[in-house]
Write a protein that holds these residues in place. Structure first.
Motif: not given
Length: 395
Positions: A1-29
């Motif tokens: 299970m460990e590789p599967i868990v890390w894969e999903w942690v990677n995916f969810l953190v990446r999703w969060l990073h993209v969402v927050t970056a969109i918010a920051w870039i949008g307000s900055s622009f």
């Protein structure tokens, strides 16, 4: 299970990073657009630098900016800072989950610098911390009084960083760390300069004092830096998915060109927002820069090798792929920590190798992206053999 868990942690953190970056870039622009589109007129309140009328969502907005402070402090102020903080925190979490946790695969290339995983992590942290300090000192030096000279110094600094990191990390990690440093600079601009200066201005008003105009001027300069660095940092952060960007001989030069391309594109839009003559020349520069990047990406890997045989037999290719790639790219990978074949690409049969010839060419022949960190020790001669084999295949 460990590789599967890390894969999903990677995916969810990446999703969060993209969402927050969109918010920051949008307000900055948006705020750069608003700042540049302000126009003066008779009758504006004292201290107002200009106003802008906007229409959105079925209504009209009348926006005004006070360069120092309004006559009276409003009861409610909206602060734009959490987007920047959340983007950096989620980005650092992603760096930790993917690169620090998988340093042996994604950060270390023994042919570049053979160090333990903790050494790579310390180098990464040092590059981010020291990089911000150097940039901040440049801004606070006499160069900071001249935006053009400061921009030139900042460009040279970032190119030197890209070159230096290419001698410490794998190509993938080197280019991504340039992006991580720029992201750190941008977030620290908000955390260390922009918000503190605005806080001082608010405190001065509450004390019945006039805020220091230099605080707003310094904050605006850092905000403009963030605006011009946004497009390059987005390129650098997604570059790890494109081996011809990070896994080739002149990847650090590609970083230099991307900094220019991103800056001139932003200059085009900033000029338009400010009502200045449209600088159409910027698109010619951007197109030329992209052409240069494509040309640089075709220069091959960072290691030289002798010419491959004129004719390559498939058996030679099969031997290289099975010995260098199939431990991960298999129906049941045997490499520790990898639960499924990366990108769903299996290379454990003759049919699969032939089917994935285009991917092999890009990831392992024209670039040194695979194997990551060259953990299986593929040689320059073997890469040339793979390149020659894909060259002779029908198009």
């Amino acid at each position: 299970m460990e590789p599967i868990v890390w894969e999903w942690v990677n995916f969810l953190v990446r999703w969060l990073h993209v969402v927050t970056a969109i918010a920051w870039i949008g307000s900055s622009f948006y705020f750069i657009h608003l700042d540049l589109s302000l126009r003066r007129r008779d009758g504006l309140p004292n201290g107002a630098a200009g106003e802008a009328w906007q229409v959105h969502g079925g209504g009209f907005y009348n926006m005004m900016k006070y360069t120092v402070a309004p006559p009276e402090l409003p009861e409610k102020l909206t602060w734009f800072k959490w987007e920047a903080y959340a983007t950096w925190l989620s980005g650092f979490a992603l760096l930790s989950v993917l690169y620090y946790h998988g340093a042996a695969l994604y950060m270390i290339d023994p042919a570049v610098l053979d160090i333990p995983w903790w050494g790579a992590v310390l180098l990464s942290l040092g590059a981010l911390g020291l990089g911000w300090h150097v940039y901040d000192r440049l801004c606070k030096s006499p160069l900071g009084k001249d935006d053009v000279k400061l921009a030139a110094a900042g460009f040279v600094f970032l190119v030197l960083v890209a070159w230096g990191l290419s001698h410490l990390f794998s190509g993938r990690a080197a280019m991504l760390h340039v992006g991580a440093l720029i992201g750190t600079m941008m977030s620290a601009n908000v955390f260390r300069i922009i918000i503190p200066n605005q806080t001082k201005a608010v405190a001065a008003m509450k004390a019945g004092q006039v805020p220091d105009p230099a605080l707003g001027k310094q904050a605006k300069q850092r905000s403009l830096h963030n605006n011009y660095l946004t497009l390059p940092v987005v390129f650098l952060m997604i570059s790890n998915h494109y081996p011809l960007a990070f896994g080739t001989r002149y990847s650090w030069v590609i970083v230099a060109v991307v900094l220019v391309v991103g800056a001139v594109i932003r200059h085009f839009f900033n000029s338009r927002h400010a009502g200045k003559p449209t600088p159409w020349w910027t698109w010619a520069v951007a197109a030329a820069g992209v052409a240069v990047i494509v040309g640089l990406s075709a220069a091959g890997t960072r290691t030289e090798s002798a010419a491959a045989p004129a004719r390559v037999e498939f058996a030679q290719v099969e031997e290289v792929v099975l010995s260098r790639c199939s431990m991960c790219h298999a129906a049941q990978p045997v490499w520790e920590g990898i639960g499924v074949a990366p990108r769903g690409v299996t290379l454990d049969s003759a049919e699969a190798i032939s089917r994935h010839a285009p991917q092999i060419r890009v990831w392992a022949a024209l670039s040194d992206a695979m194997p990551p960190g060259n953990v299986t020790g593929i040689t320059p001669e073997e890469r040339r053999l793979l390149a020659a084999w894909t060259d002779q295949l029908p198009r």
